[in-house]
Write a protein that holds these residues in place. Sequence first.
Motif, PDB file in Angstrom:
ATOM      1  N   MET A 133       0.860  -1.181   0.000  1.00  0.00           N
ATOM      2  CA  MET A 133       0.000   0.000   0.000  1.00  0.00           C
ATOM      3  C   MET A 133       0.896   1.230   0.000  1.00  0.00           C
ATOM      4  N   GLU A 134       0.722   2.081  -0.988  1.00  0.00           N
ATOM      5  CA  GLU A 134       1.633   3.213  -1.193  1.00  0.00           C
ATOM      6  C   GLU A 134       1.053   4.501  -0.628  1.00  0.00           C
ATOM      7  N   LEU A 135       1.873   5.199   0.168  1.00  0.00           N
ATOM      8  CA  LEU A 135       1.566   6.558   0.598  1.00  0.00           C
ATOM      9  C   LEU A 135       2.491   7.515  -0.143  1.00  0.00           C
ATOM     10  N   VAL A 136       1.935   8.620  -0.610  1.00  0.00           N
ATOM     11  CA  VAL A 136       2.730   9.668  -1.246  1.00  0.00           C
ATOM     12  C   VAL A 136       2.882  10.821  -0.263  1.00  0.00           C
ATOM     13  N   PHE A 137       4.111  11.103   0.125  1.00  0.00           N
ATOM     14  CA  PHE A 137       4.410  12.210   1.030  1.00  0.00           C
ATOM     15  C   PHE A 137       4.848  13.418   0.204  1.00  0.00           C
ATOM     16  N   ILE A 138       4.311  14.593   0.544  1.00  0.00           N
ATOM     17  CA  ILE A 138       4.714  15.822  -0.146  1.00  0.00           C
ATOM     18  C   ILE A 138       5.084  16.869   0.900  1.00  0.00           C
ATOM     19  N   VAL A 157       8.424   9.837  -1.252  1.00  0.00           N
ATOM     20  CA  VAL A 157       8.454  11.255  -0.880  1.00  0.00           C
ATOM     21  C   VAL A 157       8.742  12.063  -2.139  1.00  0.00           C
ATOM     22  N   ILE A 158       7.803  12.910  -2.516  1.00  0.00           N
ATOM     23  CA  ILE A 158       7.990  13.745  -3.698  1.00  0.00           C
ATOM     24  C   ILE A 158       8.621  15.069  -3.261  1.00  0.00           C
ATOM     25  N   ILE A 159       9.823  15.322  -3.750  1.00  0.00           N
ATOM     26  CA  ILE A 159      10.587  16.512  -3.371  1.00  0.00           C
ATOM     27  C   ILE A 159      10.296  17.639  -4.345  1.00  0.00           C
ATOM     28  N   ILE A 160       9.805  18.745  -3.812  1.00  0.00           N
ATOM     29  CA  ILE A 160       9.627  19.961  -4.614  1.00  0.00           C
ATOM     30  C   ILE A 160      10.821  20.865  -4.318  1.00  0.00           C
ATOM     31  N   GLY A 215      -3.058   6.878  -0.112  1.00  0.00           N
ATOM     32  CA  GLY A 215      -3.363   8.248   0.268  1.00  0.00           C
ATOM     33  C   GLY A 215      -2.171   9.172   0.107  1.00  0.00           C
ATOM     34  N   PHE A 216      -2.434  10.458   0.281  1.00  0.00           N
ATOM     35  CA  PHE A 216      -1.405  11.497   0.279  1.00  0.00           C
ATOM     36  C   PHE A 216      -1.192  11.963   1.718  1.00  0.00           C
ATOM     37  N   VAL A 217       0.052  12.222   2.090  1.00  0.00           N
ATOM     38  CA  VAL A 217       0.392  12.855   3.366  1.00  0.00           C
ATOM     39  C   VAL A 217       1.142  14.130   3.021  1.00  0.00           C
ATOM     40  N   PRO A 251      -7.676   9.559   0.107  1.00  0.00           N
ATOM     41  CA  PRO A 251      -7.754  10.557   1.174  1.00  0.00           C
ATOM     42  C   PRO A 251      -6.442  11.314   1.345  1.00  0.00           C
ATOM     43  N   THR A 252      -6.554  12.479   1.963  1.00  0.00           N
ATOM     44  CA  THR A 252      -5.382  13.310   2.251  1.00  0.00           C
ATOM     45  C   THR A 252      -5.216  13.467   3.758  1.00  0.00           C
ATOM     46  N   TYR A 253      -4.006  13.225   4.230  1.00  0.00           N
ATOM     47  CA  TYR A 253      -3.637  13.462   5.624  1.00  0.00           C
ATOM     48  C   TYR A 253      -2.622  14.606   5.631  1.00  0.00           C
ATOM     49  N   MET A 254      -2.542  15.306   6.748  1.00  0.00           N
ATOM     50  CA  MET A 254      -1.625  16.445   6.816  1.00  0.00           C
ATOM     51  C   MET A 254      -0.601  16.263   7.925  1.00  0.00           C
ATOM     52  N   VAL A 255       0.649  16.572   7.611  1.00  0.00           N
ATOM     53  CA  VAL A 255       1.698  16.679   8.624  1.00  0.00           C
ATOM     54  C   VAL A 255       1.747  18.138   9.063  1.00  0.00           C
TER      55      VAL A 255
END
Length: 322
Positions: free
Chosen positions: A3-8, A37-40, A115-117, A135-139
Amino acid sequence: MTMELVFIPSPGIGHLRSTVELAKQLVNGDERLSITVIIIPRSSGGDASDFAQISSFFTPSQDRLRHETISVADNPTGERLPTQVYIANQKPQVRDAVAKLLDPNSPSSPPRLAGFVIDMFCISMMDVADEFGVPTYMVYTSNAAFLGFSLHLQKMYDEKKLDTSELSESVNELEIPCLTRPYPVECLPYIFVSKEWLPLFLAQARNFRKMKGILSLWFGVPMVTWPLYAEQKVNAFEMVDELGLAVEIRKFIRGDLLEGVMETVTAEDLERAIRRVMEEDSDVRNRVNEVAEKCHVALMDGGSSKAALRKFIQDVLENVVV
């Protein structure tokens, strides 16, 4: 299937480092999870040392924790954009990176997106998560007190038209539910008294309420408070008046770097505060030792931090789109 989470995370090493540490805790907590983790990159583009430092956060042995650095969109005007606007402009690049991650034609079996974090300054990426139906979660990289502070002021503005940028001189204090004592109006952060900044932070607070969940990060050490900008005056009030974990340089330091005006702090002010926090057997040092022990317990197996992490993982796995 993993299960993949995408962290931004938001651009900047401070936000990135704490986000990666959280990601490590999650992949170590459940072998069914993997994280990208997607690095901007920073709007200035950064340099080789930036990319070397980012790479050092990730180790080859962590095969379920990866990072992808996107190419940022061009800025035709060349002007420095507000962080939220700059990040919103990168939505197409982030969308492409996630689509590539989930490509069914890739050599390896694609993961199932859970989901996205996202960082508190990357709220616009919730739109991309919605496109993928997850769904979107927030840090939240500030503290719980400021989160409650922001949500309350937003609610009061929307429901009772309380505009903190137009408070009369007769209003000296505000009752904030997340604080045990009234908050002095003269210590309101500039972002809440500025006609330019207030709408931005009210809109941000409204979007916080749309999240699937919020992960508040907290840490406590003895310190001397010297609030300069953003939410730091609220942080100082929380640490000194609410928790008794810090000593202020001066009760009220007027001005804000975002406003371009800052009251001078003298060497005598600084020396006085440092001597107070260094006193043996002082109330502040004793209180810090108490909280430090609670922090250690929270991080142990069975502690509140570990329990909250497991609860988050369970929520993610239960809400995976079939």
